[in-house]
Design a protein around this motif. Structure first.
Motif, PDB file in Angstrom:
ATOM      1  N   LYS A   7       0.998  -1.218   0.117  1.00 40.25           N
ATOM      2  CA  LYS A   7      -0.043   0.046   0.057  1.00 40.25           C
ATOM      3  C   LYS A   7       0.811   1.356  -0.066  1.00 40.25           C
ATOM      4  O   LYS A   7       0.240   2.435  -0.399  1.00 40.25           O
ATOM      5  CB  LYS A   7      -1.126  -0.083   1.052  1.00 40.25           C
ATOM      6  CG  LYS A   7      -2.250  -1.278   1.055  1.00 40.25           C
ATOM      7  CD  LYS A   7      -3.171  -0.862   2.088  1.00 40.25           C
ATOM      8  CE  LYS A   7      -4.158  -1.638   1.855  1.00 40.25           C
ATOM      9  NZ  LYS A   7      -4.318  -3.032   1.265  1.00 40.25           N
ATOM     10  N   ASN A   8       2.088   1.226   0.512  1.00 38.30           N
ATOM     11  CA  ASN A   8       2.987   2.391   0.434  1.00 38.30           C
ATOM     12  C   ASN A   8       4.537   1.761   0.003  1.00 38.30           C
ATOM     13  O   ASN A   8       4.657   0.460  -0.155  1.00 38.30           O
ATOM     14  CB  ASN A   8       2.798   3.028   1.532  1.00 38.30           C
ATOM     15  CG  ASN A   8       3.227   2.061   2.845  1.00 38.30           C
ATOM     16  OD1 ASN A   8       4.199   1.512   2.993  1.00 38.30           O
ATOM     17  ND2 ASN A   8       2.283   2.144   3.657  1.00 38.30           N
ATOM     18  N   GLU A   9       5.416   2.638   0.061  1.00 35.47           N
ATOM     19  CA  GLU A   9       6.671   2.340  -0.220  1.00 35.47           C
ATOM     20  C   GLU A   9       7.733   1.942   0.987  1.00 35.47           C
ATOM     21  O   GLU A   9       8.771   1.736   0.866  1.00 35.47           O
ATOM     22  CB  GLU A   9       7.734   3.662  -0.692  1.00 35.47           C
ATOM     23  CG  GLU A   9       6.757   4.008  -2.116  1.00 35.47           C
ATOM     24  CD  GLU A   9       6.754   3.127  -3.096  1.00 35.47           C
ATOM     25  OE1 GLU A   9       7.849   2.565  -3.341  1.00 35.47           O
ATOM     26  OE2 GLU A   9       5.975   3.059  -4.065  1.00 35.47           O
ATOM     27  N   LEU A 140       3.426   4.330  -4.582  1.00 37.10           N
ATOM     28  CA  LEU A 140       2.411   4.209  -3.772  1.00 37.10           C
ATOM     29  C   LEU A 140       2.437   5.071  -2.390  1.00 37.10           C
ATOM     30  O   LEU A 140       3.633   4.888  -1.614  1.00 37.10           O
ATOM     31  CB  LEU A 140       2.044   2.688  -3.279  1.00 37.10           C
ATOM     32  CG  LEU A 140       1.974   1.637  -4.606  1.00 37.10           C
ATOM     33  CD1 LEU A 140       1.457   0.303  -3.869  1.00 37.10           C
ATOM     34  CD2 LEU A 140       1.036   2.069  -5.619  1.00 37.10           C
ATOM     35  N   CYS A 141       1.338   5.496  -1.832  1.00 29.44           N
ATOM     36  CA  CYS A 141       1.407   6.209  -0.818  1.00 29.44           C
ATOM     37  C   CYS A 141       0.045   6.228  -0.031  1.00 29.44           C
ATOM     38  O   CYS A 141      -0.520   7.437   0.207  1.00 29.44           O
ATOM     39  CB  CYS A 141       1.842   7.855  -1.262  1.00 29.44           C
ATOM     40  SG  CYS A 141       2.469   9.060   0.244  1.00 29.44           S
ATOM     41  N   ASN A 142      -0.171   5.265   0.375  1.00 29.92           N
ATOM     42  CA  ASN A 142      -1.516   4.875   1.050  1.00 29.92           C
ATOM     43  C   ASN A 142      -2.606   5.186   0.070  1.00 29.92           C
ATOM     44  O   ASN A 142      -2.909   4.604  -0.752  1.00 29.92           O
ATOM     45  CB  ASN A 142      -1.530   5.557   2.431  1.00 29.92           C
ATOM     46  CG  ASN A 142      -0.348   5.093   3.405  1.00 29.92           C
ATOM     47  OD1 ASN A 142      -0.248   3.965   3.401  1.00 29.92           O
ATOM     48  ND2 ASN A 142       0.452   6.104   4.031  1.00 29.92           N
ATOM     49  N   LYS A 178      -8.700   4.757  -5.215  1.00 27.40           N
ATOM     50  CA  LYS A 178      -7.393   5.618  -4.766  1.00 27.40           C
ATOM     51  C   LYS A 178      -7.380   7.062  -5.291  1.00 27.40           C
ATOM     52  O   LYS A 178      -8.021   7.262  -6.071  1.00 27.40           O
ATOM     53  CB  LYS A 178      -6.115   4.908  -5.204  1.00 27.40           C
ATOM     54  CG  LYS A 178      -5.907   3.492  -4.541  1.00 27.40           C
ATOM     55  CD  LYS A 178      -5.166   3.522  -3.442  1.00 27.40           C
ATOM     56  CE  LYS A 178      -4.508   2.082  -2.921  1.00 27.40           C
ATOM     57  NZ  LYS A 178      -4.035   2.139  -1.824  1.00 27.40           N
ATOM     58  N   GLU A 256       9.741   1.585   7.924  1.00 26.10           N
ATOM     59  CA  GLU A 256       9.573   2.928   8.053  1.00 26.10           C
ATOM     60  C   GLU A 256      10.693   3.663   8.651  1.00 26.10           C
ATOM     61  O   GLU A 256      11.017   4.752   8.713  1.00 26.10           O
ATOM     62  CB  GLU A 256       8.418   3.427   8.827  1.00 26.10           C
ATOM     63  CG  GLU A 256       7.060   3.253   8.141  1.00 26.10           C
ATOM     64  CD  GLU A 256       5.748   3.119   9.000  1.00 26.10           C
ATOM     65  OE1 GLU A 256       5.973   3.025  10.195  1.00 26.10           O
ATOM     66  OE2 GLU A 256       4.683   3.118   8.479  1.00 26.10           O
TER      67      GLU A 256
END
Length: 304
Positions: A7-9, A140-142, A178, A256
């Motif tokens: 869903k994100n990086e 991807l950023c949520n 999205k 993260e």
């Protein structure tokens, strides 16, 4: 069945495809160069040799092992450059998207078919032929999907323009939940200092709220400003033309707070550590000569 989730990086990585430099083939002829940076090194006689690139990729594999990440590698195709796994496919949420890559690279996709066979076929999609999109342009950023493109009328003249408006529209249709934001990138066939081959050559989110950015990568300054405001100036590391050329934005997040970065990125790595990141440094300068780095050679399959 392999249950995909990206869903994100930056969420904790659990499974990834890492390209391979084994049986990479001979140094391309000048007219075979896909990008201006490879052209520069072929011409100068400094194009990377296989053993160096294999060693560089193994150093990344070791870091993945250290963090208990499941690593898939492509099956070997003799004399074929299979380093850049990000170009050929990418995952959004639990969907595996096959990219429409340059036709001569199609067999790179066949080399990961064994993996695709373990995914629910309903979760594997392939855009129609007129849709051009590559993983390096999809960030991807949520809630957001950021997509790099080239909006110039002369799109078809550029081999370095990899994602067209049809690519942006296709992702918009496939992922209606999205928010899609596209960015018009500067392209150059001849000058690697002016060429943002993919979005990850001039931008990448890191941590929970930070980003690496290169202003000159964007054709429209307001789009660069939008990103700067979205992440906040104080959370952005702005890279120079030289740092962009060396691919400073093309690092890779294991989580993260853990980032794999090239060991020569002194200014960036110092900043990352000051911001509380653990930086795992690897040698990757030879692979960088082909205008790709850590994000380009990895394709995440599962993140937390």
């Amino acid at each position: 069945m392999l249950k995909l989730n990206v869903k994100n990086e930056t969420s904790r990585l659990r499974a990834v495809v890492l390209g391979t430099a084994v049986s990479n083939g001979p140094t391309p002829k000048l007219e075979e160069a896909y990008d201006p940076k490879s052209y520069l090194h072929i011409k100068a006689g400094t194009y990377p040799i296989e053993t160096d690139m294999v060693n560089e990729m193994e150093s990344v594999a070791k870091i993945f092992e250290k963090y208990d990440v499941k690593v898939y590698r492509p099956e070997l195709i003799k004399d074929c450059n299979q380093i850049f796994a990000r170009d050929i496919a990418f995952v959004i949420d639990d969907v595996f998207v096959k990219a429409n890559i340059l036709p001569e690279r199609e067999n790179e996709l066949d080399a990961i078919q064994y993996l695709i066979d373990t995914i629910d076929p309903k979760k594997v999609i392939r855009p129609p032929e007129e849709v051009h999109i590559e993983g390096g342009d999809v960030m991807l950023c949520n809630d957001y999907i950021f997509i790099g493109t080239y909006r110039g009328d002369d799109y078809s003249d550029y081999i370095v323009a990899r994602t067209n408006q049809a690519g942006v529209d296709y992702i918009t249709q496939q992922f209606p939940h999205k928010k899609i934001k596209s960015f018009d990138l500067n392209k150059s066939q001849t000058n690697p200092y002016d060429n943002a081959l993919h979005l990850d050559c001039c931008f990448q989110p890191i941590g929970t709220n930070k980003a690496i950015l290169h202003k000159e990568g964007f054709r429209d300054e307001t789009e660069y400003e939008w990103l700067l405001n979205y992440f906040g100036k104080e959370n952005c590391f702005i890279i120079t033309k030289e740092e962009m050329f060396n691919m400073n934005s093309n690092i890779f997040s294991i989580s993260e707070d853990v980032i794999i970065s090239e060991k020569n990125f002194t200014r960036l790595n110092t900043w990352l550590r000051e911001k509380g990141f653990t930086v795992e440094e690897v040698p990757y300068a030879e692979i960088a000569k082909q205008e790709g780095l850590l994000r380009c050679s990895t394709m995440p399959l599962i993140r937390d």
